[in-house]
Design a protein around this motif. Structure first.
Motif, PDB file in Angstrom:
ATOM      1  N   HIS A 130       0.690  -1.149   0.071  1.00  0.00           N
ATOM      2  CA  HIS A 130      -0.148  -0.036  -0.160  1.00  0.00           C
ATOM      3  C   HIS A 130       0.856   1.267   0.147  1.00  0.00           C
ATOM      4  CE1 HIS A 130      -2.795  -2.756   2.454  1.00  0.00           C
ATOM      5  NE2 HIS A 130      -3.354  -2.871   1.267  1.00  0.00           N
ATOM      6  N   SER A 131       1.898   1.202   0.691  1.00  0.00           N
ATOM      7  CA  SER A 131       2.798   2.414   0.794  1.00  0.00           C
ATOM      8  C   SER A 131       3.364   2.833  -0.347  1.00  0.00           C
ATOM      9  CB  SER A 131       3.840   2.114   1.884  1.00  0.00           C
ATOM     10  OG  SER A 131       4.672   0.997   1.166  1.00  0.00           O
ATOM     11  N   THR A 153      -4.732   3.517  -2.264  1.00  0.00           N
ATOM     12  CA  THR A 153      -3.590   4.299  -1.494  1.00  0.00           C
ATOM     13  C   THR A 153      -3.621   4.166  -0.162  1.00  0.00           C
ATOM     14  OG1 THR A 153      -4.865   6.352  -1.768  1.00  0.00           O
ATOM     15  CG2 THR A 153      -3.280   5.917  -3.663  1.00  0.00           C
ATOM     16  N   ARG A 154      -2.487   4.975   0.504  1.00  0.00           N
ATOM     17  CA  ARG A 154      -2.620   5.067   2.010  1.00  0.00           C
ATOM     18  C   ARG A 154      -3.788   5.882   2.428  1.00  0.00           C
ATOM     19  NH1 ARG A 154       3.072   6.820   3.987  1.00  0.00           N
ATOM     20  NH2 ARG A 154       2.688   8.484   2.509  1.00  0.00           N
ATOM     21  N   GLU A 195       5.353   1.166   8.460  1.00  0.00           N
ATOM     22  CA  GLU A 195       6.159   1.780   7.166  1.00  0.00           C
ATOM     23  C   GLU A 195       5.492   1.331   5.949  1.00  0.00           C
ATOM     24  OE1 GLU A 195       8.467  -1.849   8.099  1.00  0.00           O
ATOM     25  OE2 GLU A 195       7.286  -0.162   9.222  1.00  0.00           O
ATOM     26  N   LEU A 196       4.868   0.146   5.880  1.00  0.00           N
ATOM     27  CA  LEU A 196       4.140  -0.183   4.584  1.00  0.00           C
ATOM     28  C   LEU A 196       2.688  -0.297   4.805  1.00  0.00           C
ATOM     29  CD1 LEU A 196       6.078  -3.740   4.129  1.00  0.00           C
ATOM     30  CD2 LEU A 196       6.446  -1.693   3.206  1.00  0.00           C
ATOM     31  N   ALA A 197       2.077   0.639   5.533  1.00  0.00           N
ATOM     32  CA  ALA A 197       0.768   0.957   6.011  1.00  0.00           C
ATOM     33  C   ALA A 197       0.074  -0.252   6.076  1.00  0.00           C
ATOM     34  CB  ALA A 197       0.066   1.630   4.509  1.00  0.00           C
ATOM     35  N   TYR A 241       0.674   6.474   9.579  1.00  0.00           N
ATOM     36  CA  TYR A 241       1.579   5.785   8.823  1.00  0.00           C
ATOM     37  C   TYR A 241       2.809   6.823   8.570  1.00  0.00           C
ATOM     38  CZ  TYR A 241      -2.240   2.933   7.387  1.00  0.00           C
ATOM     39  OH  TYR A 241      -3.325   2.100   7.420  1.00  0.00           O
ATOM     40  N   GLU A 255       3.116  10.258   6.446  1.00  0.00           N
ATOM     41  CA  GLU A 255       2.038  10.819   5.947  1.00  0.00           C
ATOM     42  C   GLU A 255       1.978  12.491   6.229  1.00  0.00           C
ATOM     43  OE1 GLU A 255      -1.902   8.220   5.955  1.00  0.00           O
ATOM     44  OE2 GLU A 255      -1.331   8.395   8.096  1.00  0.00           O
TER      45      GLU A 255
END
Length: 356
Positions: free
Chosen positions: A104-105, A128-129, A198-200, A353, A356
């Motif tokens: 996602h990220s 997206t995030r 960090e990867l959502a 996240y 952001e």
């Protein structure tokens, strides 16, 4: 010219038919496009396998930051182009449309690269995030004049078209309550993407988006959203319970979790009857029409349960060949609306996240 084949299953004619047959066309009849895959992970493997088995789509290229990973994926699925960068996928002249299957990220960056290269894009859910990134992609796609769609595969499945028709015809009466849940037990592991901020990671973007998207499809725009939740040990959302309502006063009761395997069912209750969708409701599943007295009135059983990801690819291919820039079944405005809802839920849960 032969007519497209509907991908459905005949009802039992021994009793009155109350549920409509799905209008979903066979994925094999969709125009063939050359697909490039960005991110050769597990969902990409399922996607490519579904295309190989059930469509005439051509997967012509795969890209990864790790050339060996790209080559292994290409060898596994017989893909002619294996690239050691995402940019090389976009430079491959065989590619008509890109499937973004990275974490996602990375969705916004990878999809934006594809859009700027003039490629049509299918972006794995969650889109997206956050809504800000989603709006950035939509603006870019409209400026470039390319097709863009969220790969919310549930929206394109035959049993969901049955649900859609039931809602259109008012068979259930006035809708009062929607329920849906998606929980999976995930072994706590800080290296797994679902636990990685960090990867959502978290339950909401990966699992919870299914019940939220389902409720949005049924109820329309939400007038209110309330959420409570519990964080996982890494700070991502581990579980969330969400209550939504629309302007008509109908409610949605939704749940998602990384802590337990839930029934993953859904229901729509109206003043005349209710629909029940067995688990996993977001995949090809049986739909049952139930009376107020609990009597089974009718049911739709999917013709097949495997390869459901092929339907979203077929929709994208049909839209691209028709010169359409988005899908009526998963319009960009709906994706943006859902991303704003997810942002609000995360605010309620106190989850953000990095970056952001």
């Amino acid at each position: 010219m032969p007519q497209p084949r509907p991908d459905n299953q005949a009802h039992n004619t021994a009793r009155p038919v109350l549920l409509p047959a799905p209008r979903t066309l066979s994925p094999r009849d969709a125009p063939s496009l050359g697909w490039g895959v960005m991110g050769p992970g597990g969902i990409a493997a399922s996607f490519v396998e579904a295309l190989r088995r059930h469509t005439e789509q051509r997967v012509v290229a795969v890209g990864s930051r790790d050339p060996q990973r790209a080559r292994a994926f290409a060898d596994r699925f017989g893909i002619p182009g294996a690239h050691g960068s995402y940019a090389d996928v976009l430079d491959d002249d065989r590619v008509d449309i890109v499937y973004v299957a990275s974490p996602h990220s990375a969705h916004v960056d990878h999809a934006l690269q594809a859009i700027e290269a003039g490629r049509h894009v299918l972006v794995e859910k969650a889109f997206t995030r956050n809504a800000r990134e989603a709006e950035q992609l939509v603006r870019a796609a409209r400026e470039q004049g390319v097709f863009l769609m969220e790969a919310m595969w549930t929206r394109f499945l035959p049993h969901i078209d049955v649900v859609r028709q039931v809602l259109e015809t008012g068979l259930l009466g006035e809708i009062r309550t929607v329920t849906a849940d998606h929980g999976q037990f995930m072994t706590p592991d800080a290296t797994h993407r679902l636990f990685a901020p960090e990867l959502a990671g978290g339950a909401l973007l990966d699992l919870g988006i299914y019940p939220v998207s389902f409720a949005s499809m049924v109820l329309g725009p939400f007038a209110s959203v309330t959420a409570v939740g519990t964080k996982a040990f890494t700070g991502v959302d581990g579980q969330a319970s969400i209550v939504v309502s629309n302007e008509a006063g109908a409610h949605g009761v939704l749940n998602t979790s990384l802590f337990a395997r839930t029934p993953t069912t859904a229901s729509i209750s109206g003043t005349h009857a209710r629909l029940e969708i067995e688990g996993d409701f977001y995949a090809p599943a049986t739909v049952r029409l139930i009376s107020h007295e609990g009597e089974l009135l009718d049911s739709h059983v999917p013709a097949r349960r495997e390869g459901g990801l092929c339907f979203e690819a077929a929709e994208a291919a049909r839209c691209v060949r028709a010169g359409r820039l988005e899908s009526d079944l998963m319009p960009l405005a709906e994706t943006l609306r859902i991303m704003h809802v997810l942002d609000g839920i995360r605010r309620d849960l106190g989850v953000s996240y990095p970056g952001e």
